[in-house]
Design an enzyme around this catalytic site. Structure first.
Site, mmCIF file in Angstrom:
data_model
loop_
_atom_site.group_PDB
_atom_site.id
_atom_site.type_symbol
_atom_site.label_atom_id
_atom_site.label_comp_id
_atom_site.label_asym_id
_atom_site.label_seq_id
_atom_site.Cartn_x
_atom_site.Cartn_y
_atom_site.Cartn_z
ATOM 1 N N LYS A 51 0.801 -1.227 0.000
ATOM 2 C CA LYS A 51 0.000 0.000 0.000
ATOM 3 C C LYS A 51 0.836 1.281 0.000
ATOM 4 O O LYS A 51 0.373 2.336 -0.431
ATOM 5 C CB LYS A 51 -0.940 -0.004 1.202
ATOM 6 C CG LYS A 51 -2.076 -1.009 1.121
ATOM 7 C CD LYS A 51 -3.123 -0.620 0.103
ATOM 8 C CE LYS A 51 -4.380 -1.458 0.234
ATOM 9 N NZ LYS A 51 -5.443 -1.038 -0.686
ATOM 10 N N SER A 72 -8.726 -0.599 6.523
ATOM 11 C CA SER A 72 -8.669 -1.501 7.677
ATOM 12 C C SER A 72 -7.283 -1.523 8.293
ATOM 13 O O SER A 72 -7.075 -2.111 9.345
ATOM 14 C CB SER A 72 -9.057 -2.922 7.261
ATOM 15 O OG SER A 72 -8.078 -3.483 6.415
ATOM 16 N N ASP A 208 -16.379 -11.710 -4.155
ATOM 17 C CA ASP A 208 -17.182 -10.959 -5.124
ATOM 18 C C ASP A 208 -16.522 -10.861 -6.495
ATOM 19 O O ASP A 208 -17.200 -10.828 -7.518
ATOM 20 C CB ASP A 208 -17.491 -9.558 -4.593
ATOM 21 C CG ASP A 208 -16.241 -8.732 -4.335
ATOM 22 O OD1 ASP A 208 -16.067 -7.682 -4.970
ATOM 23 O OD2 ASP A 208 -15.418 -9.148 -3.495
#
Length: 315
Positions: A51, A72, A208
């Site tokens: 990240k 998170s 998903d």
């Protein structure tokens, strides 16, 4: 929309700031998988995950007076460090059930942390409200061109390192939540290593992307919490990431929590690296799903509480 030009520009901004993380191997992992396994150890990146790449690129490119992010924990830490190094304030909106180490590290990096209940609160709306009230620039966790481009630099390194190892044809397995890392890597490899096929990897119950690929349309996760793979639990993919996942990636792979824990233990024992559950799902898929030919698994993050690591080692 991100493209290879933006990824190359991100690589230039990250030069001297991000780590070129290693591509690790172990004959023990090859034996388990039944094929050559290479692990891109982004758990060794600054703040313990990939990240930092997207956060640094976004802050460097946009030059904001202050930033806000929702996360998170891994995006939170990446943005907090990028903001600190640029000398600007950061406010991070984090789920109240984020691992304690991620909450503590984000605060330690100088960011103001605001927590919320991920099961009942719309984090996007909350983040947008705070950013508007305080005049902050929102750095999205995945659905932002500058962030996708920054994560795509991981793909540039994979292409270079795989070529150095003599690998030009391979599956590249990537932990996938909102799809920023997966789509960025897919963009980079489509331009620089056409023999590689990117496959998103997700935990059971939060698949998903795999379901969306099969249905040909973007679908949401029914649940928004309740997995140890907190780093990759998102409601759905983004407006920018979904078309890239749909058009550039192979079918998604889904692993169980137990398989993620086993992969964490094997990474510890055989590669001497620490992974968090969400960061281990691609390695789990590489080890425990059938395949032929070389496979490259991205180990996307290693920010794990001691109790969870102990649980993995006892698996």
């Amino acid at each position: 929309m991100s493209d290879i030009t933006m990824i190359d520009a991100a690589a230039a901004r990250l030069a001297g700031h991000a780590r070129r993380t290693p591509l690790l191997t172990s004959p023990f992992l090859d034996e388990i998988a039944g094929r050559p396994v290479y692990v891109k150890a982004e758990c060794l990146q600054h703040t313990g995950s990939f990240k930092f790449r997207g956060a640094w690129n976004a802050v460097s490119a946009l030059k904001p007076a202050g930033v806000l992010a929702y996360s998170s924990g891994n995006h939170a830490q990446g943005v907090a460090l990028a903001a600190k190094l640029h000398g600007i304030p950061a406010v991070i909106v984090m789920p109240a059930d984020s691992p304690a180490i991620k909450l503590a590290n984000t605060r330690a990096l100088g960011a103001e942390v605001i927590t919320y209940d991920r099961a009942t609160v719309d984090r996007d709306a909350l983040g947008a409200k705070i950013a508007s009230e305080r005049g902050l620039t929102l750095i999205k966790p995945f659905d932002m061109a500058e962030v996708i481009a920054g994560q795509g630099t991981t793909g540039l390194e994979i292409a270079e390192q795989a070529a150095e190892a003599g690998v030009t044809v391979a599956e590249v397995l990537v932990p996938c939540g909102g799809g920023g890392l997966t789509s960025g890597i897919a963009l980079a490899l489509a331009a620089r290593a056409r023999g590689m096929v990117v496959r998103p990897c997700e935990p059971e119950g939060f698949d998903d992307v795999a379901r969306s690929q099969a249905a040909g349309q973007r679908l949401r996760n029914e649940r928004l919490s309740g997995s140890i793979c907190d780093a990759i639990i998102t409601p759905e993919t983004g407006d920018l990431t979904w078309p890239l996942l749909r058009d550039l990636c192979g079918p998604g792979l889904v692993v169980s929590e137990d398989e993620a824990l086993r992969a964490m233990a094997l990474a510890h024992d055989r590669l001497k690296i620490v992974l968090e559950p969400g960061g281990a799902v691609a390695l789990a898929a590489a080890l425990f799903r059938p395949g032929t030919g070389p496979v490259i698994a991205v180990a996307s993050g290693g920010n794990v509480d001691r109790a969870m690591m102990a649980r993995a080692l006892a698996t």
